[in-house]
Design an enzyme around this catalytic site. Sequence first.
Site, short mmCIF file in Angstrom:
data_model
loop_
_atom_site.label_atom_id
_atom_site.label_comp_id
_atom_site.label_asym_id
_atom_site.label_seq_id
_atom_site.Cartn_x
_atom_site.Cartn_y
_atom_site.Cartn_z
N HIS A 107 9.48 0.09 -5.73
CA HIS A 107 8.80 -0.41 -4.90
C HIS A 107 9.38 -1.68 -4.75
O HIS A 107 9.34 -1.73 -6.64
CB HIS A 107 7.22 0.12 -5.11
CG HIS A 107 5.93 -0.63 -6.19
ND1 HIS A 107 5.88 0.53 -6.86
CD2 HIS A 107 6.43 -1.23 -6.85
CE1 HIS A 107 5.34 0.36 -7.78
NE2 HIS A 107 5.82 -1.94 -7.87
N HIS A 164 -5.25 7.23 -1.24
CA HIS A 164 -4.39 7.60 -2.38
C HIS A 164 -4.47 8.53 -3.80
O HIS A 164 -3.49 8.85 -4.14
CB HIS A 164 -4.59 6.25 -3.10
CG HIS A 164 -2.71 5.86 -4.01
ND1 HIS A 164 -3.18 6.13 -4.88
CD2 HIS A 164 -1.14 5.57 -3.52
CE1 HIS A 164 -1.41 5.45 -5.84
NE2 HIS A 164 -0.94 5.38 -4.78
N SER A 189 6.98 0.01 -0.68
CA SER A 189 7.33 1.47 -1.88
C SER A 189 8.01 2.71 -1.00
O SER A 189 7.05 2.62 0.22
CB SER A 189 6.20 2.34 -1.74
OG SER A 189 5.91 2.85 -2.30
#
Length: 349
Positions: free
Chosen positions: A316, A292, A212
Site C-alpha cells: 500500500h 475491516h 492498497s
Amino acid sequence: MESAIPEHLRTTRTRHRRIPDDYAPPYPSFVARHKPGVARVVMAYFGVQARDASSKAAGEALAWITTCFESDAGPTHWDRARYIDEAGFSNIVTVAYWDDRAKFDGWFPTARDGWTGDRRALDGVGTFIEVLYPSVEGYETLFSSLGRPEGIAVLADGMSGEVQEHAYWGGMRDRIPLSQTSELAPAGAARAIRDGARIRVIPHDNLCLIRSGQDWVDTEASERNMYLGDVEPVLREGMDFLRDEGRSIGCYANRYMTVTAPDGRPIEKSYGMSWWKSLAALERWAESHPTHVRIFGAAMKYLSTLGPAAKLRLYHEVTVARTDEAFFEYFDCHPQTGMLNAVQRADTA
C-alpha cells in the site's frame, strides 16, 4: 531492523510512536526508499467514466491520454485499472507517477486542457483528474515482499531492509515522516467551483489517500483458489461498504479496482483506492469497523495457513496532503464521483 523513516527525514519527535524501541514485528515488511535528493512526488489519477467501458468514446479517451504519457515529460511509470461505481458507471482510471514536480508542472497544462479543460474534445464520456503532489515527508509505503514494486515505489531508488514500524495498529501513521511532529488532522472545509459541466474541488487540509493492492500473479492453483474463495469475497464486501456507505465514517469515495494491461485485459492484481477526510478516520475503520475486522481475520487465517510459502504479494501507499498539494477536476461526471462527495454544492465560477 531499520526504521521505515529514512535517516535524512528523521527529526526530534514531539509525537511518539505506538511501539517501544525494542518492538519486533512478527513477519518482515519493507518500504520504498527514494534518493535523498527527491523532495516531492506526483500521483495523478486520470479517469474515464461511461455507461459502456467498451464504447468508442472511452477508447478514444484512453488512447489520447496514453499518447500524452508518451511525451518527453510524461510520467516515469503509469498503470491502468477499472471498476463499477455506486451509480453503475464503468470507470477506467490511469494513475501516473513522477518524482520531479517541475517536470510534471511543465507537462500537466496540455494534458489537463485536453482532459477536463477548455480544449476537451472527448464527447460521450465523463473525465476527471485527481492529483496529489506531496513532499516525501507526507506519505508512506509498505510491501510484504521484495522484487516487484507497485505505484510510487516503482520510482524509488530501491527498497529498505526489514522495517520495524508495521504489524500493529498505528504503524501506518508511524511510517509517515510528518507524524513525528504533526497530528496530521484535517483543517478547513472542502469547497467546489462549477464552470458549466466542469467542477473543480478545493479540498481541506490533510486529506488522506490510500492505495492498497493485492497481487496473486505468482500463486499456484491451491493458493489462488484459497485467496479467491476465502479472502477476496470478504475484501470485496468491505470495499463495497466503503463505496456505498463510506461517507458515514469519513470515506469520501472508494474504488475497488481490477488492474488491466494497456489493451484492457485484466491482470491478477487489484487495489482499493479511497479518499478519506483524515488519516484518523482511515485508522478507525481499519482498527475497529466490522467490515475491516473480517478482512483482517480472513487475511490472517490465510497467511497463518500458508506461512512463508504464501506467494500473494500485498502493498500500500498512504498519503496525507495539504490543500496546496492537491488538484481535483471533474467534467460531466455524476455527482457521486470521487471528491465530489466531499462538497455539498458547487459555487458558480
